[in-house]
Design an enzyme around this catalytic site. Structure first.
Site, PDB file in Angstrom:
ATOM      1  CG  ASP A  91      -2.145  -0.463   0.916  1.00  0.00           C
ATOM      2  OD1 ASP A  91      -2.700  -0.428  -0.129  1.00  0.00           O
ATOM      3  OD2 ASP A  91      -2.943  -0.944   2.015  1.00  0.00           O
ATOM      4  CD  GLU A 190     -11.856  -1.736   3.080  1.00  0.00           C
ATOM      5  OE1 GLU A 190     -10.914  -1.399   2.418  1.00  0.00           O
ATOM      6  OE2 GLU A 190     -12.192  -1.742   4.327  1.00  0.00           O
TER       7      GLU A 190
HETATM    8  O1  KIV Z   1      -4.522  -2.050   4.422  1.00  0.00           O
HETATM    9  C1  KIV Z   1      -5.487  -2.935   4.086  1.00  0.00           C
HETATM   10  O2  KIV Z   1      -5.380  -3.873   4.985  1.00  0.00           O
HETATM   11  C2  KIV Z   1      -6.367  -3.031   3.003  1.00  0.00           C
HETATM   12  C3  KIV Z   1      -7.165  -4.071   2.737  1.00  0.00           C
HETATM   13  C4  KIV Z   1      -8.354  -4.083   3.792  1.00  0.00           C
HETATM   14  C5  KIV Z   1      -7.746  -4.480   1.388  1.00  0.00           C
HETATM   15  O3  KIV Z   1      -6.475  -2.172   2.198  1.00  0.00           O
END
Ligand code: KIV
Length: 272
Positions: A91, A190
């Site tokens: 991310d 989500e």
């Molecule tokens: O950061 C995370 O865990 C996520 C998931 C919920 C898809 O983005």
């Protein structure tokens, strides 16, 4: 019912797209550290997401906003060192890509270079399209994320189901189309109604991976600590707990404390 399960030695962005074409569901879990990533990789999970949910489950923050790029790189590099098969997606944290595509590219390059991750994920639709396109110019695969986008929690105010109204549902469909056309290799949806998620998955060629988005999508993702039952206050309807590790760990530690206090640990054969 026949179950498709191919035997990829190493899962790539191409493999997950092939899974969609073959009707094979994609399994994805979050991972944040070396030991757990090694376990879930060996158990056969297809994609490990180094999620910014590390901000919640690893660092104890209320939201995902505080986690930094350096901290994401630390978690991601720990995961990458353990993984032999899974695709590792990392991310981009809040503030590292919104509003400035040059900064977005710089953040994505740092993640790829310093952690060894295989792709990045970022939240948002048309608003972040310029950043997505710029990251893609460097050959970095991008996974999109629509629906409930926790980095925007202060804009929405709640973690309730998104896109229930027609206008928001239409925006989500348009955003999903735009992300695919820009070149995203996959998309996370989500907490949106199952019928809408199914429509998106049918409309797109790229894999759509859901969390709280029903069974009509191409794969599922859960936060590892939630599905293992390490967190216990978080009880959304979509969460299936496969273990109650909170109880197991609590019991084991209580037993250890008792053994130490009562001088039952260590025994003679547990010392030198
Ligand atoms: O950061 C995370 O865990 C996520 C998931 C919920 C898809 O983005």
């Amino acid at each position: 019912m026949s179950v498709v399960r191919s035997d990829f030695k190493k899962v790539t962005t191409n493999s997950v797209q092939e899974m969609k074409r073959n009707g094979e569901k994609i399994s994805m879990l979050t991972g944040y550290d070396f030991t757990m990533a090694g376990i879930i990789d060996k158990a056969g999970v297809d994609v490990i997401l180094v999620g910014d949910s590390a901000s919640n489950v690893m660092a104890g923050h209320e939201t995902t906003l505080p986690i930094t790029l350096d901290q994401m790189i630390y978690h991601a590099s720990s995961v990458v060192r353990a993984v032999e098969r899974a695709l590792v997606v990392v991310d981009l944290p809040f503030g590292s890509y919104q509003g400035n595509s040059k900064e977005a590219l710089g953040s994505a390059i740092r993640i790829m270079k310093e952690s060894g991750g295989h792709a990045v994920k970022l939240e948002g639709g048309i608003e972040v399209l310029e950043s997505i396109k710029r990251i893609l110019t460097a050959g970095i695969p991008v996974m999109g994320h629509l629906g409930l986008t926790p980095q925007s929690i202060y804009k929405f105010g709640t973690y309730t189901v998104r896109a229930k109204q027609e206008e928001e549902a239409q925006k989500l469909l348009d955003d999903a189309q735009a992300l695919e056309e820009a070149g995203c290799f996959a998309l996370v949806l989500e907490k949106i109604p199952a019928h809408l998620a199914e429509r998106v998955a049918a409309q797109l060629q790229i894999p759509v991976i859901g969390i709280g988005a029903g069974s009509g999508v191409d794969g599922q993702v859960l936060v590892l600590h939630d599905m293992l039952g390490m967190t216990y206050e978080f009880q959304p309807r979509f969460l299936r707990r496969y273990l109650n590790l909170y109880k197991e760990i609590n019991g084991a530690v209580a037993q250890y404390v008792d053994d130490v206090k009562t001088k039952d640990f260590p025994h003679a054969d547990e010392q030198y």
